[in-house]
Design an enzyme around this catalytic site. Sequence first.
Site, PDB file in Angstrom:
ATOM      1  CD  GLU A   1      -8.800  -1.856  10.525  1.00 55.79           C
ATOM      2  OE1 GLU A   1      -8.950  -0.591  10.397  1.00 55.79           O
ATOM      3  OE2 GLU A   1      -8.552  -2.739   9.434  1.00 55.79           O
TER       4      GLU A   1
ATOM      5  NE  ARG B   1      -3.646  -2.240   1.363  1.00 58.19           N
ATOM      6  CZ  ARG B   1      -4.830  -2.677   2.146  1.00 58.19           C
ATOM      7  NH1 ARG B   1      -5.449  -1.662   3.058  1.00 58.19           N
ATOM      8  NH2 ARG B   1      -5.540  -3.992   2.185  1.00 58.19           N
TER       9      ARG B   1
ATOM     10  NE  ARG C   1      -2.618   2.809  15.208  1.00 69.37           N
ATOM     11  CZ  ARG C   1      -3.869   2.609  16.023  1.00 69.37           C
ATOM     12  NH1 ARG C   1      -5.184   2.505  15.437  1.00 69.37           N
ATOM     13  NH2 ARG C   1      -3.986   2.383  17.128  1.00 69.37           N
ATOM     14  CG  HIS C   2      -0.961   3.000   8.648  1.00 70.96           C
ATOM     15  ND1 HIS C   2      -1.265   3.841   9.389  1.00 70.96           N
ATOM     16  CD2 HIS C   2      -2.087   2.553   7.933  1.00 70.96           C
ATOM     17  CE1 HIS C   2      -2.700   3.731   9.430  1.00 70.96           C
ATOM     18  NE2 HIS C   2      -3.012   3.016   8.492  1.00 70.96           N
TER      19      HIS C   2
ATOM     20  CB  SER D   1     -10.902  -5.116   7.877  1.00 66.47           C
ATOM     21  OG  SER D   1     -11.961  -4.523   7.195  1.00 66.47           O
TER      22      SER D   1
ATOM     23  NE  ARG E   1      -2.576  -1.880  11.364  1.00 63.01           N
ATOM     24  CZ  ARG E   1      -3.428  -1.030  10.838  1.00 63.01           C
ATOM     25  NH1 ARG E   1      -4.837  -1.220  11.403  1.00 63.01           N
ATOM     26  NH2 ARG E   1      -3.016   0.248  10.115  1.00 63.01           N
TER      27      ARG E   1
ATOM     28  CD  GLU F   1      -1.592   3.882   4.588  1.00 59.37           C
ATOM     29  OE1 GLU F   1      -2.137   5.292   4.908  1.00 59.37           O
ATOM     30  OE2 GLU F   1      -2.355   3.058   4.401  1.00 59.37           O
TER      31      GLU F   1
HETATM   32  P1  AMO Z   1      -7.860  -3.807   5.034  1.00 63.26           P
HETATM   33  O1  AMO Z   1      -7.740  -2.724   4.005  1.00 63.26           O
HETATM   34  O2  AMO Z   1      -8.956  -3.252   6.137  1.00 63.26           O
HETATM   35  O3  AMO Z   1      -9.006  -4.989   4.380  1.00 63.26           O
HETATM   36  O4  AMO Z   1      -6.768  -4.785   5.574  1.00 63.26           O
HETATM   37  C1  AMO Z   1      -6.855  -5.594   6.318  1.00 63.26           C
HETATM   38  C2  AMO Z   1      -5.873  -5.815   7.567  1.00 63.26           C
HETATM   39  O5  AMO Z   1      -4.426  -5.509   7.140  1.00 63.26           O
HETATM   40  C3  AMO Z   1      -3.836  -4.671   8.195  1.00 63.26           C
HETATM   41  N1  AMO Z   1      -3.260  -3.549   7.201  1.00 63.26           N
HETATM   42  C4  AMO Z   1      -2.016  -2.750   7.505  1.00 63.26           C
HETATM   43  N2  AMO Z   1      -1.266  -3.158   8.314  1.00 63.26           N
HETATM   44  C5  AMO Z   1      -0.088  -2.470   8.254  1.00 63.26           C
HETATM   45  N3  AMO Z   1      -0.088  -1.712   7.400  1.00 63.26           N
HETATM   46  C6  AMO Z   1      -0.996  -1.115   6.468  1.00 63.26           C
HETATM   47  N4  AMO Z   1      -0.647   0.114   5.682  1.00 63.26           N
HETATM   48  C7  AMO Z   1      -2.005  -1.646   6.537  1.00 63.26           C
HETATM   49  N5  AMO Z   1      -3.302  -1.830   5.865  1.00 63.26           N
HETATM   50  C8  AMO Z   1      -3.985  -2.709   6.379  1.00 63.26           C
HETATM   51  C9  AMO Z   1      -4.935  -4.257   9.038  1.00 63.26           C
HETATM   52  C10 AMO Z   1      -6.139  -4.326   8.354  1.00 63.26           C
HETATM   53  O6  AMO Z   1      -7.188  -4.684   9.329  1.00 63.26           O
HETATM   54  N6  AMO Z   1      -9.589  -6.857   1.419  1.00 63.26           N
HETATM   55  C11 AMO Z   1      -9.743  -6.453   2.489  1.00 63.26           C
HETATM   56  C12 AMO Z   1      -9.989  -7.654   3.819  1.00 63.26           C
HETATM   57  C13 AMO Z   1     -11.472  -8.305   3.362  1.00 63.26           C
HETATM   58  O7  AMO Z   1     -12.256  -7.831   3.482  1.00 63.26           O
HETATM   59  O8  AMO Z   1     -11.014  -9.618   3.345  1.00 63.26           O
HETATM   60  C14 AMO Z   1      -8.693  -5.596   3.188  1.00 63.26           C
HETATM   61  O9  AMO Z   1      -7.723  -5.495   2.548  1.00 63.26           O
HETATM   62  O10 AMO Z   1      -4.651  -4.921  10.182  1.00 63.26           O
END
Ligand code: AMO
Length: 398
Positions: free
Chosen positions: A321, A176, A184-185, A324, A372, A178
């Site tokens: 979180e 991502r 947390r990212h 999801s 996480r 980001e």
């Molecule tokens: P989502 O975008 O909420 O859902 O991502 C799912 C989980 O991945 C982790 N996460 C991250 N961890 C670290 N850095 C990041 N940039 C980051 N982005 C997300 C979080 C988050 O809860 N396709 C959907 C899932 C689904 O519906 O099956 C999805 O990607 O812990």
Amino acid sequence: MRDVRGSTQVTLKKGSADPALFELFANLPRESVVEVEGTARRSEKSQRGVELHPSRVSVIARAEVPLPLGVVDKVGAELDTRLNHRVLDLRKPAVRAVFELRTSVLAGFRAAFLKRGFYEVETPKILRQGAEGGATLFPVEYFESRAYLAQSPQLYKQMLIGAGFERVFEIAPAFRAEPSDTVRHLTEFTSLDAEVGYIEGAEDLRTLVEELIIDTLAFVRRDLSDRGNPLVRGIPEPKAPFPRIPFSVSEEWLGRPGAERDLGTEDEKAIGERAVREYGSPFYFLTDFPTAVKAHTFYAQRQDANPALTGYFDLDYRGLEIMSGGPREHRLDRLVENIRAAGLDPAGFTGYLEAFRYGMPPHGGWAIGIDRLVQVLAGLSNIREARLFPRDRYRLDP
Ligand code: AMO
């Protein structure tokens, strides 16, 4: 002298030891790789109750001086310095313990999924289109065209339900772009994805998530305890059912009832404090996310009885979180409508949509952010410490 199993004291006494051997040790830089042969003797003073009196030593690899990062120093270094010299940082037993925990978490999940009849799958990471919104896509030059790094295996895990696999999971990197620099990212993280066919609703998914987490944490506790890993003390023993808190209630807690705004970091923390106080469980679900909040999540099914809500839910741990997911839209006409409503062109999703044209059962799934989860289980203040070589907006090295 230290190896992966621990350290042992090597003792030489000036005067009684071979002067050449004494000289060699006296000038040996810290962190060099050595092989020592000698006699093990009982010693009250030594940490392990034995010490080694050497008779032969060979220096296999001499370390340069000075070390950019102390390995045995009591004083901690800044995280940035630690990550810049990560190989030395990872030599610290307390740092390596995090990765022993991580190994254990992955092994525990794998065992829990396999026990329940899931296929382990690997889906493409170079994609023509994203699934989680355009803002965080990393473009890749792909010969004559443009491709993107996978933000998640979302579309493929659903396609595999169309392929009749019924239960799949994947443990793989997700990318991502980001831009935010937070604790947390990451720009590269490990996503543990699952997808399940023939569900009746979100509750089927939540029950499975609970079972998998409880099984996995039990595995991790046993494993870390067998290995003598001190992080075992931080592994919770949650009981099902985890509390289920409707999104609308969480917005009341935040003092903005009906706002239908996505949750920021501070919101999540505030909800976490209240949830843990009221229910006494570190894990809790936030359920029934409003369609308005999930507008770009075109694959999330809107509730038939109330299209203003989805069946989507998050699993949080003390204000963070972790996961999801939810039931998907499996009816082609509604899915196409959702794609259009998200401002996207269904023509870009031909391969995905084909899976819905020849018989797609109701299904749903979720993704757990492994980094996480490791972060909270190991009690780390920054997610970067949960990855061997983390990537963020400013870090591509080492
Ligand atoms: P989502 O975008 O909420 O859902 O991502 C799912 C989980 O991945 C982790 N996460 C991250 N961890 C670290 N850095 C990041 N940039 C980051 N982005 C997300 C979080 C988050 O809860 N396709 C959907 C899932 C689904 O519906 O099956 C999805 O990607 O812990």
